[in-house]
Structures are given as C-alpha cells and as structure tokens.
Design an enzyme around this catalytic site. Structure first.
Site, PDB file in Angstrom:
ATOM      1  N   ARG A  67     -20.383 -61.977  58.152  1.00  0.00           N
ATOM      2  CA  ARG A  67     -19.960 -61.128  57.036  1.00  0.00           C
ATOM      3  C   ARG A  67     -21.094 -60.375  56.373  1.00  0.00           C
ATOM      4  O   ARG A  67     -20.989 -59.181  56.114  1.00  0.00           O
ATOM      5  CB  ARG A  67     -19.266 -61.960  55.947  1.00  0.00           C
ATOM      6  CG  ARG A  67     -17.795 -62.149  56.157  1.00  0.00           C
ATOM      7  CD  ARG A  67     -17.369 -63.457  55.527  1.00  0.00           C
ATOM      8  NE  ARG A  67     -18.022 -64.526  56.268  1.00  0.00           N
ATOM      9  CZ  ARG A  67     -17.516 -65.088  57.354  1.00  0.00           C
ATOM     10  NH1 ARG A  67     -16.332 -64.763  57.760  1.00  0.00           N
ATOM     11  NH2 ARG A  67     -18.181 -66.012  58.025  1.00  0.00           N
ATOM     12  N   ARG A 117     -32.231 -61.423  55.484  1.00  0.00           N
ATOM     13  CA  ARG A 117     -31.810 -62.835  55.449  1.00  0.00           C
ATOM     14  C   ARG A 117     -32.874 -63.654  56.167  1.00  0.00           C
ATOM     15  O   ARG A 117     -33.299 -63.290  57.279  1.00  0.00           O
ATOM     16  CB  ARG A 117     -30.461 -63.038  56.129  1.00  0.00           C
ATOM     17  CG  ARG A 117     -30.161 -64.520  56.325  1.00  0.00           C
ATOM     18  CD  ARG A 117     -28.739 -64.785  56.668  1.00  0.00           C
ATOM     19  NE  ARG A 117     -27.867 -64.546  55.529  1.00  0.00           N
ATOM     20  CZ  ARG A 117     -26.580 -64.877  55.497  1.00  0.00           C
ATOM     21  NH1 ARG A 117     -26.019 -65.461  56.539  1.00  0.00           N
ATOM     22  NH2 ARG A 117     -25.845 -64.625  54.435  1.00  0.00           N
ATOM     23  N   HIS A 145     -28.307 -65.921  46.855  1.00  0.00           N
ATOM     24  CA  HIS A 145     -27.547 -64.974  47.685  1.00  0.00           C
ATOM     25  C   HIS A 145     -26.852 -63.991  46.733  1.00  0.00           C
ATOM     26  O   HIS A 145     -25.644 -64.026  46.547  1.00  0.00           O
ATOM     27  CB  HIS A 145     -26.526 -65.762  48.508  1.00  0.00           C
ATOM     28  CG  HIS A 145     -25.900 -65.024  49.652  1.00  0.00           C
ATOM     29  ND1 HIS A 145     -25.965 -63.652  49.788  1.00  0.00           N
ATOM     30  CD2 HIS A 145     -25.175 -65.477  50.713  1.00  0.00           C
ATOM     31  CE1 HIS A 145     -25.313 -63.305  50.882  1.00  0.00           C
ATOM     32  NE2 HIS A 145     -24.833 -64.385  51.468  1.00  0.00           N
TER      33      HIS A 145
HETATM   34  C1  NCD Z   1     -22.817 -68.010  53.016  1.00  0.00           C
HETATM   35  C2  NCD Z   1     -24.308 -68.029  53.256  1.00  0.00           C
HETATM   36  O1  NCD Z   1     -24.800 -67.521  54.271  1.00  0.00           O
HETATM   37  O2  NCD Z   1     -24.986 -68.561  52.393  1.00  0.00           O
HETATM   38  N1  NCD Z   1     -22.142 -67.124  53.841  1.00  0.00           N
HETATM   39  C3  NCD Z   1     -22.067 -65.815  53.474  1.00  0.00           C
HETATM   40  O3  NCD Z   1     -23.069 -65.142  53.359  1.00  0.00           O
HETATM   41  N2  NCD Z   1     -20.870 -65.317  53.188  1.00  0.00           N
HETATM   42  C4  NCD Z   1     -22.218 -69.349  52.980  1.00  0.00           C
HETATM   43  C5  NCD Z   1     -22.409 -70.260  54.147  1.00  0.00           C
HETATM   44  O4  NCD Z   1     -23.054 -69.929  55.144  1.00  0.00           O
HETATM   45  O5  NCD Z   1     -21.887 -71.369  54.057  1.00  0.00           O
END
Ligand code: NCD
Length: 326
Positions: A67, A117, A145
């Site tokens: 996502r 990321r 995040h």
């Molecule tokens: C989350 C993340 O990467 O922290 N996912 C996301 O970005 N929607 C949650 C997760 O990985 O559990």
C-alpha cells in the site's frame, strides 16, 4: 475571506520544501489544511490531474510494502508527475555497501521528492539531513509512519466529523507498530482523546509514547490485555498486526501473533457507530467476515492513504491544486 486566504498562502508556503519525518513536523492547522485538501482532491480528481506535471518522485523502499509504496506512486501519477525508485534494498547499491546518506544525496539530484521506507529507526531523519529536497518518512523501523496517520485521521474524520472526545482503542502490537506511535502522537496534539491500549504484556506501548499522552492534560489512557473488557466503550478500534520482522525470537512471534482476532461475535458487543481501522496488511487479526460490516473502515483507509499522499506531495512541492481556494 481575503485575510484567511493570505493566511492560507503563508501556511502553505511554509510547507514547501519541508521533509516530513513525523507529523510533529507540521502544525495542527497544517494537518487540518491537508485534510481539507484531501477532501477537495477526492471530489476534484480531474482538476488536480496536472498539479505536479514535470515532477519526479523517488520511492526508495528498503523494506516490503504494498500500500504505502503503490499509493505514493499512484498519488504522484494522479497528480501528473512521474516516479522512479526501488522496492527492495537488494536491487539498490545498498547491496554493494553504499550508505543511506550517499544514496539519498545521489537520488536528490534526480528527483523532486523522496518517499523513504527503511528498517532502521531514525533513517528518515538521516535522509532528510542528507539532501535539499523533501524526504517523506514512509516508515522507519518501529518508530513512525506519518503518512499512514494522515490516512487514519482522514478516515476517522470522515466517520465522526472530528476527533474531539473520542475513545480510541489500539489493539495488538503496540511495541513495534509504528502506525500506532504516529497516530497516538498526533491525536494527543488534537487533544481530548481517551486511549485504550490493548496488547499482550510483551507488546505494550513504549514509554516515550505513553509520555506523550501523560503530557497532554486532556488525554488519558488505560492499558489492558483484554479486548472484550473495553470493546463496548470504543468509538474507534485500531487493530494491528504483530510485527514479525521486528521479533528476535520466532517462537515468541508464533505464540503472540493470534492473541487478538476480531470476529463477528466480538463485533456484536461493540457500538453500532464504532469504526474498525487497520493499517493493513492483516494476517489473522480481523476475520474476513467483518469486512462486510459497515463499521469496517480499513479499505476506506487504503483510499484515504493515496488521497492524503496527494495532498502532502503537492504541498511540499509547492504545487497549487487547480480550483482549490483553501
Ligand atoms: C504498516 C507498516 O508498514 O507499518 N503498513 C502500512 O504501511 N500500511 C503496518 C504493518 O506493516 O503492519
């Protein structure tokens, strides 16, 4: 009207060129402005389709993502810009030993903004200090995040109209769940929130996050291991996945991962207006039969993630949304 327009201009200017490591980098009026822009974008998709013509976004993802990466990329494409990047450290020069600083410095000569990321807490801050273009934290280890929080806020606001007076339950891995940390931090700044922190004792909320709640006199929290004890009080239930990749011990992960499973039976005890959020991906935390319940808001959250990234990208790049008056 005129003076509020010029205030908007000032506020908008101050976002231009800024890196977003946590939502603390934005004022509450700026976050509210992003939520307003998000609503505008959602209902004016054609009008905003050339906002970022000629721009390039780099998505540098050193950790798995569906996502966040795709929504950043779609956000830029829907604004008329283009995208470069990598989806895994192994396909970048990190594999050859290049430092994050050097990679960011290099990419900043190609792109207008970077979404990063990285598995290490603090990586986004290092990156932001390594270049002169906006770096947006798309998740740094178990830390923060911020753009997921923008999606969460848009989803909660759409359901309740505001954040004021809500009882927000956060359930699951509250130690390593960076989305939880970002959301608590930001809701505390809006104020007047009761948090119910539901986790196994091995996965409780870090002290630095609890301190944020303690420092806000209008907010409070309780910590519990029992979801059913509090579900009837909740306006929002934010489910999370146990973060397998941040565990040192596989057995411990296997023991804890199915601690909470939200199913139809549990939903019967909840308010008819409760909203169920989850940043996704889910593993077992929410039975798929809950998806058809009108209280399930997690796929709305997915769409809001893209919309809010459109709002944020256009803002840090200083590109005006056609027809948006503020
Ligand atoms: C989350 C993340 O990467 O922290 N996912 C996301 O970005 N929607 C949650 C997760 O990985 O559990």
């Amino acid at each position: 009207m005129k003076s509020s327009k010029s205030e908007f201009d000032l506020q908008n200017k101050s976002l231009i060129g800024r890196s977003i490591v946590t939502l603390d980098d934005l004022s509450i009026p700026q976050i509210q402005e992003l939520l307003n822009k998000g609503r505008y974008i959602n209902s004016h998709r054609k009008e905003v389709a050339h906002t970022c013509d000629g721009r390039v976004l780099a998505t540098l993802f050193y950790e798995p993502s569906t996502r966040t990466r795709l929504s950043f990329e779609t956000a830029m494409l829907r604004l008329g810009g283009q995208v470069i990047g990598f989806a895994g450290a192994d396909s970048s020069s990190a594999k050859k030993g290049e430092t994050l600083h050097d990679t960011i410095c290099t990419v900043s000569h190609y792109a207008d903004a970077i979404a990063l990321r990285h598995p290490k807490e603090g990586a986004a801050l290092v990156a932001a200090n390594s270049c002169n273009i906006p770096v947006i934290n798309a998740g740094d280890g178990g830390h923060m995040h911020p753009t997921q929080t923008l999606a969460d806020l848009a989803t909660i606001e759409a359901r309740f109209g505001s954040f004021d007076g809500l009882t927000v339950g956060l359930c699951g891995d509250l130690t390593f769940g960076r989305t939880v940390h970002s959301l608590i931090e930001t809701l505390c700044r809006f104020g007047n929130i009761k948090f119910v922190l539901i986790s196994p004792k091995e996965l409780t909320t870090p002290q630095y996050v609890l301190d944020r709640i303690n420092n806000e006199p209008t907010c409070s929290y309780v910590q519990t291991h029992d979801l059913m004890e509090s579900i009837a009080d909740l306006d929002v239930l934010y489910m999370t996945r146990v973060q397998q990749e941040r565990f040192f011990n596989e057995d411990e992960y296997l023991r804890l991962r199915d601690t909470y499973v939200l199913d139809e039976q549990k939903m019967r005890e909840a308010k008819s207006t409760m909203a169920v959020l989850h940043p996704l991906p889910r593993v077992n935390e929410i039975d798929t039969r809950v998806d058809n319940d009108p209280r399930a808001a997690y796929f709305e959250q997915v769409e809001n993630g893209m919309i809010m990234r459109m709002a944020l990208l256009s803002s840090v790049l200083g590109d005006q949304l056609q027809g948006y008056e503020g």
